[in-house]
Enzyme design. Structure first.
Site, PDB file in Angstrom:
ATOM      1  CB  THR A 173     -19.195  34.003  39.371  1.00  8.90           C
ATOM      2  OG1 THR A 173     -20.041  34.735  40.265  1.00  8.90           O
ATOM      3  CG2 THR A 173     -17.747  34.412  39.555  1.00  8.90           C
TER       4      THR A 173
ATOM      5  NE  ARG B  43     -26.216  29.461  34.022  1.00  2.00           N
ATOM      6  CZ  ARG B  43     -25.602  28.881  35.059  1.00  2.00           C
ATOM      7  NH1 ARG B  43     -24.478  29.397  35.541  1.00  2.00           N
ATOM      8  NH2 ARG B  43     -26.089  27.788  35.597  1.00  2.00           N
TER       9      ARG B  43
ATOM     10  CG  ASP C 236     -16.378  30.553  36.681  1.00  4.35           C
ATOM     11  OD1 ASP C 236     -15.337  29.954  36.302  1.00  4.35           O
ATOM     12  OD2 ASP C 236     -17.351  29.976  37.179  1.00  4.35           O
TER      13      ASP C 236
ATOM     14  CD  GLU D 140     -20.112  29.062  30.354  1.00  2.00           C
ATOM     15  OE1 GLU D 140     -19.782  28.141  31.075  1.00  2.00           O
ATOM     16  OE2 GLU D 140     -20.370  30.197  30.772  1.00  2.00           O
TER      17      GLU D 140
ATOM     18  CG  HIS E 170     -19.588  27.361  34.350  1.00  2.00           C
ATOM     19  ND1 HIS E 170     -20.664  27.648  33.578  1.00  2.00           N
ATOM     20  CD2 HIS E 170     -20.060  27.313  35.624  1.00  2.00           C
ATOM     21  CE1 HIS E 170     -21.747  27.761  34.315  1.00  2.00           C
ATOM     22  NE2 HIS E 170     -21.394  27.561  35.583  1.00  2.00           N
TER      23      HIS E 170
ATOM     24  CG  PHE F 202     -19.619  24.304  40.171  1.00  2.00           C
ATOM     25  CD1 PHE F 202     -19.083  24.699  38.973  1.00  2.00           C
ATOM     26  CD2 PHE F 202     -19.552  22.963  40.517  1.00  2.00           C
ATOM     27  CE1 PHE F 202     -18.511  23.780  38.110  1.00  2.00           C
ATOM     28  CE2 PHE F 202     -18.980  22.033  39.663  1.00  2.00           C
ATOM     29  CZ  PHE F 202     -18.458  22.454  38.453  1.00  2.00           C
TER      30      PHE F 202
HETATM   31  P1  NAI Z   1     -30.871  33.104  43.762  1.00  2.00           P
HETATM   32  O1  NAI Z   1     -32.079  32.677  43.053  1.00  2.00           O
HETATM   33  O2  NAI Z   1     -30.730  32.788  45.202  1.00  2.00           O
HETATM   34  O3  NAI Z   1     -30.686  34.693  43.595  1.00  2.00           O
HETATM   35  C1  NAI Z   1     -30.897  35.378  42.397  1.00  2.00           C
HETATM   36  C2  NAI Z   1     -31.321  36.781  42.766  1.00  2.00           C
HETATM   37  O4  NAI Z   1     -31.339  37.560  41.571  1.00  2.00           O
HETATM   38  C3  NAI Z   1     -32.731  36.871  43.380  1.00  2.00           C
HETATM   39  O5  NAI Z   1     -32.670  37.582  44.609  1.00  2.00           O
HETATM   40  C4  NAI Z   1     -33.539  37.633  42.331  1.00  2.00           C
HETATM   41  O6  NAI Z   1     -34.543  38.462  42.908  1.00  2.00           O
HETATM   42  C5  NAI Z   1     -32.450  38.449  41.679  1.00  2.00           C
HETATM   43  N1  NAI Z   1     -32.742  38.944  40.342  1.00  2.00           N
HETATM   44  C6  NAI Z   1     -33.217  38.264  39.282  1.00  2.00           C
HETATM   45  N2  NAI Z   1     -33.263  39.066  38.193  1.00  2.00           N
HETATM   46  C7  NAI Z   1     -32.819  40.280  38.593  1.00  2.00           C
HETATM   47  C8  NAI Z   1     -32.616  41.525  37.944  1.00  2.00           C
HETATM   48  N3  NAI Z   1     -32.914  41.714  36.660  1.00  2.00           N
HETATM   49  N4  NAI Z   1     -32.122  42.538  38.665  1.00  2.00           N
HETATM   50  C9  NAI Z   1     -31.842  42.395  39.981  1.00  2.00           C
HETATM   51  N5  NAI Z   1     -32.008  41.252  40.649  1.00  2.00           N
HETATM   52  C10 NAI Z   1     -32.491  40.209  39.962  1.00  2.00           C
HETATM   53  O7  NAI Z   1     -29.645  32.519  42.925  1.00  2.00           O
HETATM   54  P2  NAI Z   1     -28.153  32.243  43.440  1.00  2.00           P
HETATM   55  O8  NAI Z   1     -28.085  30.909  44.080  1.00  2.00           O
HETATM   56  O9  NAI Z   1     -27.652  33.412  44.194  1.00  2.00           O
HETATM   57  O10 NAI Z   1     -27.385  32.143  42.032  1.00  2.00           O
HETATM   58  C11 NAI Z   1     -27.246  33.259  41.165  1.00  2.00           C
HETATM   59  C12 NAI Z   1     -26.771  32.762  39.804  1.00  2.00           C
HETATM   60  O11 NAI Z   1     -25.425  32.275  39.913  1.00  2.00           O
HETATM   61  C13 NAI Z   1     -27.538  31.519  39.297  1.00  2.00           C
HETATM   62  O12 NAI Z   1     -28.711  31.862  38.655  1.00  2.00           O
HETATM   63  C14 NAI Z   1     -26.560  30.858  38.371  1.00  2.00           C
HETATM   64  O13 NAI Z   1     -26.796  31.359  37.072  1.00  2.00           O
HETATM   65  C15 NAI Z   1     -25.199  31.322  38.883  1.00  2.00           C
HETATM   66  N6  NAI Z   1     -24.358  30.251  39.384  1.00  2.00           N
HETATM   67  C16 NAI Z   1     -23.107  30.090  38.821  1.00  2.00           C
HETATM   68  C17 NAI Z   1     -22.245  29.114  39.276  1.00  2.00           C
HETATM   69  C18 NAI Z   1     -20.868  28.944  38.698  1.00  2.00           C
HETATM   70  O14 NAI Z   1     -20.242  27.904  38.899  1.00  2.00           O
HETATM   71  N7  NAI Z   1     -20.314  29.918  38.007  1.00  2.00           N
HETATM   72  C19 NAI Z   1     -22.668  28.186  40.331  1.00  2.00           C
HETATM   73  C20 NAI Z   1     -23.988  28.454  40.882  1.00  2.00           C
HETATM   74  C21 NAI Z   1     -24.789  29.455  40.399  1.00  2.00           C
END
Ligand code: NAI
Length: 350
Positions: free
Chosen positions: A243, A245, A269, A274, A315, A318
């Protein structure tokens, strides 16, 4: 020419291009930006900015749009790009910032919303709920033995990325009685201790999990983190949930692993390409060469949609009332703060 403030410090109306609002969003936007000229356009923008928006001071887009270098260059007054998303890989951020344009985003919205949806996908797969409903509705199918599922209790969930969303996923999983192993570049020790979550290496998450779920951002380093090699580390029968990217997963490797049965199911998702897939007729009749990647994404979507053990959604993780209101409110605040040069949620400058 639009100015931020007149000499007497009275705010002058700014022109804000607000692209592809959701149903009901205009009203929420105008609650905050009503003193400005807000121009709403219904369709996402991808390759060029419509003529009537080119003199805008601010541009706000969702993930269904793209903002390219050329599009930025076509907007001479642009001071702020306000992204209504957490991810920012659909925008030429570095280029905008190099021109002094602020790029803001919505760092946290609906973290619980996306985490709940992650479990909508997990439960739909673990209990074959979509398949059972679909066959009952279309063929009157009542063959109960086809829909044998498995309990989540006692299974191991691997959480890659324990940021805002990943942490909610962990706590929901604990509510189901699952074991949770996690990997993050910056482990949150106190959270892990308080919630009985074990941090292990990426390879260990892949090796131990019955279900692996991704919650990291798209980046050069994270590109195709789920690929042939990482899937080879996993248990036969693993489920993959994405969910986050699309480009975190090598679609070809996942599709092959689903076909040969190493991966039992997937809940997606998001998926590679996409952003290109809008309307099939539009793709077929588009004049320019849309390129190999678009056709590959198109083919992959069809292959995945045909697999009974895969759930693909467009997608929407959210998409709850609460999360969308949060997005709009953070975005309008970001826009106002860009105009007044107050701190906002800016995409980090490289
Ligand atoms: P966040 O920034 O709070 O958390 C991301 C975490 O990933 C951080 O703790 C970071 O240290 C960790 N991280 C980054 N690269 C890493 C790696 N290679 N290995 C291990 N950990 C790693 O972001 P949040 O809010 O939790 O969102 C996560 C992702 O969800 C977003 O970047 C976005 O792409 C996606 N998203 C998708 C939605 C949807 O509708 N499908 C809606 C909102 C967000």
């Amino acid at each position: 020419m639009h100015a931020l403030y007149s000499a007497s410090s009275i705010m002058i109306s700014m022109k804000i291009a607000y692209v592809a609002p959701y149903e009901g969003e205009k009203k929420i936007v105008m609650e905050t930006l009503g003193n400005h000229e807000v121009v709403f356009v219904d369709a996402p923008v991808r390759t060029e900015v419509p003529e009537e928006l080119r003199d805008a001071d601010a541009l706000s887009v969702f993930v269904d749009s793209a903002v390219t270098v050329e599009m930025i260059d076509s907007m001479p007054n642009l001071k702020c790009i306000a992204l209504r998303s957490t991810g920012f890989d659909h925008v030429a951020c570095e280029y905008a910032q190099s021109k002094g344009i602020t790029v803001s985003y919505v760092p946290h919205y609906g973290s619980q919303t996306v985490a709940e949806y992650t479990f909508a996908l997990i439960l739909a797969l673990s209990r074959k709920a979509f398949a059972a409903y679909d066959e009952l509705r279309t063929d009157g199918g009542r063959d109960v033995k086809k829909y044998e599922g498995f309990d989540l209790k006692g299974k191991t969930l691997g959480v890659i990325g324990t940021g805002a969303i990943g942490r909610h996923v962990c706590t929901i999983a604990k509510g189901f009685g699952m074991n949770v192993v996690a990997y993050d570049l910056y482990p949150d020790g106190p959270f892990a201790r308080d919630n009985d979550v074990s941090y292990v290496s990426f390879d260990e998450v892949m090796a131990q999990s019955d279900i692996v779920t991704l919650h990291v951002p798209s980046s050069k380093d994270n590109y195709h983190m789920i690929n042939k090699e990482s899937l080879a580390l996993s248990k036969k029968g693993i489920y993959v949930i994405n969910t986050a990217r699309g480009d975190l997963v090598d679609t070809v490797a996942l599709t092959q692993a689903l076909q040969d049965g190493h991966v039992t199911g997937a809940g997606l998702d998001v998926y590679e390409g996409e952003q290109y897939i809008t309307d099939e007729m539009e793709l077929l009749t588009r004049d320019e060469d849309i390129g190999k990647d678009v056709w590959k994404a198109f083919a992959a979507e069809h292959v995945l949609l045909d697999m009974p053990n895969v759930i693909v959604t467009p997608h929407v993780a959210f998409n709850s009332i609460e999360a969308k209101r949060e997005i709009t409110q953070t975005t309008t605040a970001n826009i106002l703060k860009a105009f007044t040069k107050e701190p906002q949620f800016e995409v980090n400058k490289k």
